[in-house]
Motif scaffolding. Structure first.
Motif, PDB file in Angstrom:
ATOM      1  N   GLU A  63       0.841  -1.205   0.000  1.00  0.00           N
ATOM      2  CA  GLU A  63       0.000   0.000   0.000  1.00  0.00           C
ATOM      3  C   GLU A  63       0.873   1.251   0.000  1.00  0.00           C
ATOM      4  O   GLU A  63       0.592   2.215  -0.712  1.00  0.00           O
ATOM      5  N   ASN A  64       1.935   1.242   0.772  1.00  0.00           N
ATOM      6  CA  ASN A  64       2.861   2.373   0.827  1.00  0.00           C
ATOM      7  C   ASN A  64       3.579   2.566  -0.512  1.00  0.00           C
ATOM      8  O   ASN A  64       3.643   3.679  -1.038  1.00  0.00           O
ATOM      9  N   SER A  66       2.607   1.708  -3.395  1.00  0.00           N
ATOM     10  CA  SER A  66       1.660   2.106  -4.449  1.00  0.00           C
ATOM     11  C   SER A  66       1.400   3.606  -4.485  1.00  0.00           C
ATOM     12  O   SER A  66       0.799   4.103  -5.435  1.00  0.00           O
ATOM     13  N   THR A  67       1.878   4.334  -3.498  1.00  0.00           N
ATOM     14  CA  THR A  67       1.731   5.793  -3.467  1.00  0.00           C
ATOM     15  C   THR A  67       2.981   6.509  -3.964  1.00  0.00           C
ATOM     16  O   THR A  67       3.032   7.730  -3.938  1.00  0.00           O
ATOM     17  N   LYS A  68       3.983   5.750  -4.392  1.00  0.00           N
ATOM     18  CA  LYS A  68       5.282   6.318  -4.779  1.00  0.00           C
ATOM     19  C   LYS A  68       5.611   5.973  -6.233  1.00  0.00           C
ATOM     20  O   LYS A  68       6.294   4.978  -6.497  1.00  0.00           O
ATOM     21  N   TYR A  74       6.688   0.157  -8.056  1.00  0.00           N
ATOM     22  CA  TYR A  74       5.394   0.843  -8.134  1.00  0.00           C
ATOM     23  C   TYR A  74       4.360   0.075  -8.967  1.00  0.00           C
ATOM     24  O   TYR A  74       3.221  -0.092  -8.532  1.00  0.00           O
ATOM     25  N   GLN A  78       0.854  -1.366  -7.499  1.00  0.00           N
ATOM     26  CA  GLN A  78      -0.466  -0.981  -7.984  1.00  0.00           C
ATOM     27  C   GLN A  78      -1.343  -2.213  -8.212  1.00  0.00           C
ATOM     28  O   GLN A  78      -2.514  -2.235  -7.829  1.00  0.00           O
TER      29      GLN A  78
END
Length: 124
Positions: A63-64, A66-68, A74, A78
Protein backbone atom coordinates in the motif's frame (compact mmCIF):
# COMPACT_ATOMS: atom_id res chain seq x y z
CA UNK A 1 -12.03 -23.19 -12.37
CA UNK A 2 -9.11 -21.00 -11.35
CA UNK A 3 -5.60 -22.29 -10.85
CA UNK A 4 -3.65 -21.75 -7.63
CA UNK A 5 -0.15 -20.49 -8.46
CA UNK A 6 2.87 -20.08 -6.18
CA UNK A 7 5.02 -17.03 -6.84
CA UNK A 8 8.18 -16.35 -4.87
CA UNK A 9 11.69 -15.11 -5.39
CA UNK A 10 14.49 -17.42 -4.40
CA UNK A 11 18.16 -17.08 -5.19
CA UNK A 12 20.03 -19.79 -7.09
CA UNK A 13 21.70 -20.85 -3.84
CA UNK A 14 18.38 -21.13 -2.01
CA UNK A 15 17.96 -17.82 -0.20
CA UNK A 16 14.46 -16.45 0.25
CA UNK A 17 15.51 -13.78 2.75
CA UNK A 18 18.83 -12.16 3.59
CA UNK A 19 18.39 -10.82 7.09
CA UNK A 20 17.11 -11.60 10.56
CA UNK A 21 13.83 -9.81 9.77
CA UNK A 22 13.24 -11.63 6.47
CA UNK A 23 14.62 -8.76 4.40
CA UNK A 24 14.67 -9.47 0.68
CA UNK A 25 17.26 -6.92 -0.40
CA UNK A 26 18.74 -9.31 -2.96
CA UNK A 27 15.45 -9.22 -4.90
CA UNK A 28 16.01 -5.54 -5.67
CA UNK A 29 19.31 -6.44 -7.32
CA UNK A 30 17.56 -8.48 -10.02
CA UNK A 31 14.21 -6.67 -10.24
CA UNK A 32 14.86 -5.39 -13.75
CA UNK A 33 15.44 -8.97 -14.88
CA UNK A 34 12.30 -10.47 -13.30
CA UNK A 35 9.94 -7.49 -13.36
CA UNK A 36 8.13 -8.31 -16.62
CA UNK A 37 7.65 -11.94 -15.61
CA UNK A 38 6.23 -10.97 -12.20
CA UNK A 39 3.90 -8.33 -13.68
CA UNK A 40 2.59 -10.78 -16.30
CA UNK A 41 2.03 -13.42 -13.62
CA UNK A 42 0.13 -10.96 -11.42
CA UNK A 43 -1.97 -9.93 -14.43
CA UNK A 44 -3.24 -13.50 -14.80
CA UNK A 45 -4.62 -13.40 -11.26
CA UNK A 46 -7.25 -11.49 -9.35
CA UNK A 47 -6.74 -12.89 -5.85
CA UNK A 48 -3.71 -13.15 -3.58
CA UNK A 49 -3.80 -15.72 -0.77
CA UNK A 50 -1.56 -15.06 2.24
CA UNK A 51 -1.22 -16.00 5.87
CA UNK A 52 -1.82 -13.63 8.75
CA UNK A 53 1.84 -13.36 9.78
CA UNK A 54 2.85 -12.25 6.27
CA UNK A 55 -0.20 -10.03 5.81
CA UNK A 56 0.65 -7.64 8.64
CA UNK A 57 3.82 -6.52 6.82
CA UNK A 58 3.02 -7.42 3.20
CA UNK A 59 -0.21 -5.47 2.73
CA UNK A 60 0.94 -2.19 4.37
CA UNK A 61 4.27 -2.40 2.51
CA UNK A 62 2.59 -2.63 -0.92
CA UNK A 63 0.00 0.00 0.00
CA UNK A 64 2.86 2.37 0.83
CA UNK A 65 4.82 1.58 -2.36
CA UNK A 66 1.66 2.11 -4.45
CA UNK A 67 1.73 5.79 -3.47
CA UNK A 68 5.28 6.32 -4.78
CA UNK A 69 5.41 6.48 -8.61
CA UNK A 70 9.22 6.73 -8.55
CA UNK A 71 9.64 3.46 -6.66
CA UNK A 72 10.94 0.62 -8.88
CA UNK A 73 8.21 -1.65 -7.47
CA UNK A 74 5.39 0.84 -8.13
CA UNK A 75 3.78 -1.09 -11.01
CA UNK A 76 3.73 -4.30 -9.00
CA UNK A 77 2.39 -2.45 -5.97
CA UNK A 78 -0.47 -0.98 -7.98
CA UNK A 79 -1.53 -4.46 -9.08
CA UNK A 80 -1.16 -5.98 -5.62
CA UNK A 81 -3.17 -3.24 -3.94
CA UNK A 82 -5.99 -3.58 -6.53
CA UNK A 83 -6.15 -7.35 -6.18
CA UNK A 84 -8.42 -9.08 -3.71
CA UNK A 85 -6.42 -10.46 -0.83
CA UNK A 86 -7.56 -13.43 1.25
CA UNK A 87 -5.78 -13.71 4.59
CA UNK A 88 -5.88 -17.06 6.36
CA UNK A 89 -6.18 -16.47 10.09
CA UNK A 90 -7.49 -17.95 13.26
CA UNK A 91 -6.88 -14.80 15.32
CA UNK A 92 -8.19 -11.81 13.32
CA UNK A 93 -11.90 -11.06 13.59
CA UNK A 94 -11.99 -8.36 10.91
CA UNK A 95 -9.74 -7.14 8.14
CA UNK A 96 -7.77 -3.95 8.62
CA UNK A 97 -7.14 -3.48 4.89
CA UNK A 98 -9.09 -2.64 1.74
CA UNK A 99 -9.83 -5.43 -0.76
CA UNK A 100 -9.07 -8.02 1.91
CA UNK A 101 -11.19 -10.87 3.19
CA UNK A 102 -10.45 -13.24 6.03
CA UNK A 103 -10.53 -17.01 5.65
CA UNK A 104 -11.01 -18.78 8.95
CA UNK A 105 -12.15 -22.22 7.84
CA UNK A 106 -10.50 -25.36 6.56
CA UNK A 107 -7.64 -24.46 4.20
CA UNK A 108 -8.60 -26.92 1.44
CA UNK A 109 -12.28 -26.00 1.56
CA UNK A 110 -11.54 -22.27 1.56
CA UNK A 111 -9.20 -22.58 -1.44
CA UNK A 112 -11.72 -24.70 -3.35
CA UNK A 113 -14.40 -22.07 -2.73
CA UNK A 114 -12.10 -19.26 -3.90
CA UNK A 115 -11.12 -21.27 -7.00
CA UNK A 116 -14.73 -21.96 -7.94
CA UNK A 117 -15.77 -18.30 -7.59
CA UNK A 118 -12.83 -16.64 -9.36
CA UNK A 119 -12.64 -15.62 -13.00
CA UNK A 120 -8.85 -15.40 -12.98
CA UNK A 121 -6.19 -17.47 -11.23
CA UNK A 122 -5.07 -17.16 -7.61
CA UNK A 123 -1.54 -16.45 -6.49
CA UNK A 124 0.15 -17.44 -3.25
Amino acid sequence: MSKLKLQMQISVDGFVATGPNDEQKWVTLVWDEVKQYVLELIDTTDTIVIGRKLAVDYIPYWENVSTKPDDPFYEAAQRIVRARKVVFTKTFDKSEWDNTDLAKGNLVEEIEQIKSNNKKDIIV
